[in-house]
Enzyme design. Structure first.
Site, PDB file in Angstrom:
ATOM      1  N   LYS A   1     -26.161 -59.136   9.397  1.00  0.00           N
ATOM      2  CA  LYS A   1     -25.057 -59.950   8.855  1.00  0.00           C
ATOM      3  C   LYS A   1     -23.997 -60.247   9.912  1.00  0.00           C
ATOM      4  O   LYS A   1     -23.566 -61.377  10.053  1.00  0.00           O
ATOM      5  CB  LYS A   1     -24.353 -59.210   7.709  1.00  0.00           C
ATOM      6  CG  LYS A   1     -25.047 -59.242   6.401  1.00  0.00           C
ATOM      7  CD  LYS A   1     -24.104 -58.838   5.270  1.00  0.00           C
ATOM      8  CE  LYS A   1     -23.387 -57.529   5.437  1.00  0.00           C
ATOM      9  NZ  LYS A   1     -24.199 -56.327   5.403  1.00  0.00           N
TER      10      LYS A   1
ATOM     11  N   ARG B   1     -18.561 -56.520  -2.486  1.00  0.00           N
ATOM     12  CA  ARG B   1     -19.597 -55.494  -2.509  1.00  0.00           C
ATOM     13  C   ARG B   1     -19.830 -54.983  -3.929  1.00  0.00           C
ATOM     14  O   ARG B   1     -20.754 -54.190  -4.134  1.00  0.00           O
ATOM     15  CB  ARG B   1     -19.167 -54.317  -1.641  1.00  0.00           C
ATOM     16  CG  ARG B   1     -19.767 -54.327  -0.235  1.00  0.00           C
ATOM     17  CD  ARG B   1     -19.259 -53.101   0.456  1.00  0.00           C
ATOM     18  NE  ARG B   1     -19.966 -52.590   1.558  1.00  0.00           N
ATOM     19  CZ  ARG B   1     -19.775 -52.929   2.839  1.00  0.00           C
ATOM     20  NH1 ARG B   1     -18.983 -53.904   3.161  1.00  0.00           N
ATOM     21  NH2 ARG B   1     -20.402 -52.291   3.782  1.00  0.00           N
TER      22      ARG B   1
ATOM     23  N   ARG C   1     -28.306 -48.837  16.531  1.00  0.00           N
ATOM     24  CA  ARG C   1     -27.226 -49.823  16.683  1.00  0.00           C
ATOM     25  C   ARG C   1     -26.055 -49.263  17.495  1.00  0.00           C
ATOM     26  O   ARG C   1     -25.639 -48.130  17.330  1.00  0.00           O
ATOM     27  CB  ARG C   1     -26.720 -50.227  15.287  1.00  0.00           C
ATOM     28  CG  ARG C   1     -25.524 -51.148  15.336  1.00  0.00           C
ATOM     29  CD  ARG C   1     -25.341 -51.865  14.045  1.00  0.00           C
ATOM     30  NE  ARG C   1     -24.654 -51.060  13.041  1.00  0.00           N
ATOM     31  CZ  ARG C   1     -24.271 -51.544  11.855  1.00  0.00           C
ATOM     32  NH1 ARG C   1     -24.556 -52.792  11.524  1.00  0.00           N
ATOM     33  NH2 ARG C   1     -23.652 -50.772  10.990  1.00  0.00           N
TER      34      ARG C   1
ATOM     35  N   ARG D   1     -21.198 -46.159  16.071  1.00  0.00           N
ATOM     36  CA  ARG D   1     -20.272 -46.020  14.955  1.00  0.00           C
ATOM     37  C   ARG D   1     -20.411 -44.661  14.279  1.00  0.00           C
ATOM     38  O   ARG D   1     -21.512 -44.169  14.093  1.00  0.00           O
ATOM     39  CB  ARG D   1     -20.548 -47.117  13.913  1.00  0.00           C
ATOM     40  CG  ARG D   1     -19.752 -48.364  14.166  1.00  0.00           C
ATOM     41  CD  ARG D   1     -20.179 -49.490  13.270  1.00  0.00           C
ATOM     42  NE  ARG D   1     -20.144 -49.165  11.843  1.00  0.00           N
ATOM     43  CZ  ARG D   1     -20.283 -50.074  10.884  1.00  0.00           C
ATOM     44  NH1 ARG D   1     -20.454 -51.347  11.210  1.00  0.00           N
ATOM     45  NH2 ARG D   1     -20.259 -49.738   9.622  1.00  0.00           N
TER      46      ARG D   1
ATOM     47  N   ARG E   1     -25.018 -44.993   2.550  1.00  0.00           N
ATOM     48  CA  ARG E   1     -24.564 -46.385   2.441  1.00  0.00           C
ATOM     49  C   ARG E   1     -25.660 -47.266   1.864  1.00  0.00           C
ATOM     50  O   ARG E   1     -25.389 -48.175   1.090  1.00  0.00           O
ATOM     51  CB  ARG E   1     -24.113 -46.897   3.810  1.00  0.00           C
ATOM     52  CG  ARG E   1     -22.708 -46.430   4.154  1.00  0.00           C
ATOM     53  CD  ARG E   1     -22.500 -46.330   5.650  1.00  0.00           C
ATOM     54  NE  ARG E   1     -22.540 -47.602   6.309  1.00  0.00           N
ATOM     55  CZ  ARG E   1     -23.020 -47.777   7.544  1.00  0.00           C
ATOM     56  NH1 ARG E   1     -23.548 -46.779   8.215  1.00  0.00           N
ATOM     57  NH2 ARG E   1     -22.987 -48.965   8.093  1.00  0.00           N
TER      58      ARG E   1
HETATM   59  P1  AMP Z   1     -19.290 -52.453   7.060  1.00  0.00           P
HETATM   60  O1  AMP Z   1     -18.885 -52.616   8.483  1.00  0.00           O
HETATM   61  O2  AMP Z   1     -19.284 -53.743   6.306  1.00  0.00           O
HETATM   62  O3  AMP Z   1     -20.585 -51.687   6.897  1.00  0.00           O
HETATM   63  O4  AMP Z   1     -18.144 -51.572   6.363  1.00  0.00           O
HETATM   64  C1  AMP Z   1     -17.873 -50.256   6.811  1.00  0.00           C
HETATM   65  C2  AMP Z   1     -17.228 -49.455   5.703  1.00  0.00           C
HETATM   66  O5  AMP Z   1     -15.984 -50.049   5.305  1.00  0.00           O
HETATM   67  C3  AMP Z   1     -18.026 -49.357   4.415  1.00  0.00           C
HETATM   68  O6  AMP Z   1     -19.033 -48.349   4.475  1.00  0.00           O
HETATM   69  C4  AMP Z   1     -16.920 -49.038   3.403  1.00  0.00           C
HETATM   70  O7  AMP Z   1     -16.493 -47.691   3.527  1.00  0.00           O
HETATM   71  C5  AMP Z   1     -15.768 -49.906   3.897  1.00  0.00           C
HETATM   72  N1  AMP Z   1     -15.822 -51.264   3.285  1.00  0.00           N
HETATM   73  C6  AMP Z   1     -16.044 -52.457   3.929  1.00  0.00           C
HETATM   74  N2  AMP Z   1     -16.034 -53.492   3.070  1.00  0.00           N
HETATM   75  C7  AMP Z   1     -15.789 -52.961   1.851  1.00  0.00           C
HETATM   76  C8  AMP Z   1     -15.676 -53.516   0.543  1.00  0.00           C
HETATM   77  N3  AMP Z   1     -15.842 -54.844   0.305  1.00  0.00           N
HETATM   78  N4  AMP Z   1     -15.430 -52.664  -0.493  1.00  0.00           N
HETATM   79  C9  AMP Z   1     -15.259 -51.338  -0.292  1.00  0.00           C
HETATM   80  N5  AMP Z   1     -15.374 -50.749   0.916  1.00  0.00           N
HETATM   81  C10 AMP Z   1     -15.631 -51.534   1.987  1.00  0.00           C
END
Ligand code: AMP
Length: 222
Positions: free
Chosen positions: A17, A93, A130, A162, A173
């Site tokens: 993404k 989400r 990654r 990360r 996740r």
């Molecule tokens: P990502 O980089 O999109 O995988 O986001 C990393 C982390 O940020 C996720 O595992 C959540 O803890 C938090 N996060 C990001 N976007 C959201 C969202 N729309 N709703 C809730 N938590 C979020």
């Protein structure tokens, strides 16, 4: 002038993404808005909010809907998104977040949501290898690292592993994705707002596929 776009990209963590949103953002000249990147920036600033967010993020948990919706509401109110549109990455989400998104973007709503589909076993391997730039979010992998050490080719930032890309947090996740985010796909399907695009293959091929489908759905009088 290239018309803007109002897009949502859904897909498992590691489906590509981030990479595709960066490319689509250049193609359509619209801001790429990643809630994960916004939260990681808050964590780096070390604010009270950032500290709380970090705990949940490291554990692979979601932040509360009202907090995330507040962040998006504010971001979508800026001039660039008002005039050109947006590509949302990592939001919505949950179905609550999707309902709020439609409310915030009324009356125009969004052009399309895209489900970038990569099977779970494929993303597990991708996530474990990654690496990502802590400053600009460019993705690398242990197979395709930056040219010079762990310095980002794009912005010179530090390329890191990360903290939520550990095996335990990844599994959590992905489980959370199946539980909270998969129903979103059905939610968008009921509203005829989503298409599924195969996320496998070279990133260039995936971008071509995405642009073709998005353009088709943006044709006037659709
Ligand atoms: P990502 O980089 O999109 O995988 O986001 C990393 C982390 O940020 C996720 O595992 C959540 O803890 C938090 N996060 C990001 N976007 C959201 C969202 N729309 N709703 C809730 N938590 C979020």
């Amino acid at each position: 002038m290239i018309p803007g776009a109002r897009l949502v990209l859904l897909g498992r963590q590691g489906a590509g993404k981030g990479t595709q949103c960066t490319r689509l953002s250049r193609h359509y000249v619209v801001p790429h808005i990643s809630t994960g990147d916004i939260l990681r920036a808050a964590v780096r600033e070390g604010t009270e909010f950032g500290k709380k967010a970090k705990e949940l993020m490291d554990a692979g948990e979601l932040l509360p809907d009202d907090v995330i919706v507040g962040i998006i509401d504010e971001r979508l109110d800026r001039d660039d998104t008002r005039t050109r549109g947006f590509i949302l990455d990592g939001f919505p989400r949950t179905t609550t977040q999707a309902e709020e998104l439609l409310r915030i973007t009324m009356p125009r709503g969004i052009d399309l949501a895209v489900n970038l589909d990569v099977p779970r076993d494929m993303v597990l391997a991708r996530l474990a290898s990654r690496r990502v730039c802590a400053d600009c979010g460019t993705n690398y992998s242990t197979d395709e690292p930056p040219k010079y050490g762990m310095t980002c080719d794009v912005c010179g930032g530090d390329v890191i592993h990360r903290e939520d890309d550990t095996e335990e947090a990844i599994t959590r996740r992905l489980d959370l994705y199946e539980r909270e985010t998969q129903p979103l796909i059905a939610w968008f399907e009921e509203r005829k707002m989503i298409v599924t695009v195969d996320g496998l293959g070279h990133p260039d091929e995936v971008t071509d596929r995405l642009v073709r489908i998005i353009d088709k759905h943006r044709e006037p009088g659709r």
